[in-house]
Design an enzyme around this catalytic site. Structure first.
Site, mmCIF file in Angstrom:
data_model
loop_
_atom_site.group_PDB
_atom_site.id
_atom_site.type_symbol
_atom_site.label_atom_id
_atom_site.label_comp_id
_atom_site.label_asym_id
_atom_site.label_seq_id
_atom_site.Cartn_x
_atom_site.Cartn_y
_atom_site.Cartn_z
ATOM 1 N N THR A 8 46.397 36.986 18.512
ATOM 2 C CA THR A 8 47.421 38.669 19.652
ATOM 3 C C THR A 8 47.030 39.422 19.308
ATOM 4 O OG1 THR A 8 49.577 38.539 18.519
ATOM 5 C CG2 THR A 8 49.771 38.016 19.912
ATOM 6 N N ASP A 9 46.379 40.831 20.007
ATOM 7 C CA ASP A 9 46.266 42.355 19.222
ATOM 8 C C ASP A 9 47.449 43.138 18.594
ATOM 9 O OD1 ASP A 9 43.197 41.941 20.213
ATOM 10 O OD2 ASP A 9 44.004 42.735 22.128
ATOM 11 N N ALA A 10 47.205 44.034 17.838
ATOM 12 C CA ALA A 10 48.307 44.973 17.518
ATOM 13 C C ALA A 10 49.066 45.376 18.312
ATOM 14 C CB ALA A 10 47.394 46.071 16.544
ATOM 15 N N ALA A 35 51.639 43.954 20.438
ATOM 16 C CA ALA A 35 51.229 42.803 21.710
ATOM 17 C C ALA A 35 52.520 42.233 21.085
ATOM 18 C CB ALA A 35 50.702 41.515 21.104
#
Length: 67
Positions: A51-53, A55
């Site tokens: 996941t991205d930062a 999330a």
């Protein structure tokens, strides 16, 4: 070596994504540290995805491995 399935949910708003990154707070690093402390074994997890930062995940599959 032992492997098992772990499903986690998290609020990642203060983390730099799922995948471990040295010197940055990540979900994978936090899970590894928590499981290693709980089981008193070296634990390395493999996430089913990243996941991205910032999330949020309600269901995230990871495969912890006990060495």
């Amino acid at each position: 070596m032992k492997r098992f399935k772990l499903t986690v949910a998290y609020d990642g708003t203060t983390y730099c994504g799922y995948q471990y990154q040295p010197e940055l707070p990540t979900i994978e690093g936090t899970v590894n540290d928590a499981l290693s402390g709980l089981l008193r074994e070296d634990i390395i997890t493999i996430g089913a995805s990243r996941t991205d930062a910032g999330a949020v995940s309600y269901t995230h599959l990871t495969l912890p491995t006990i060495y």
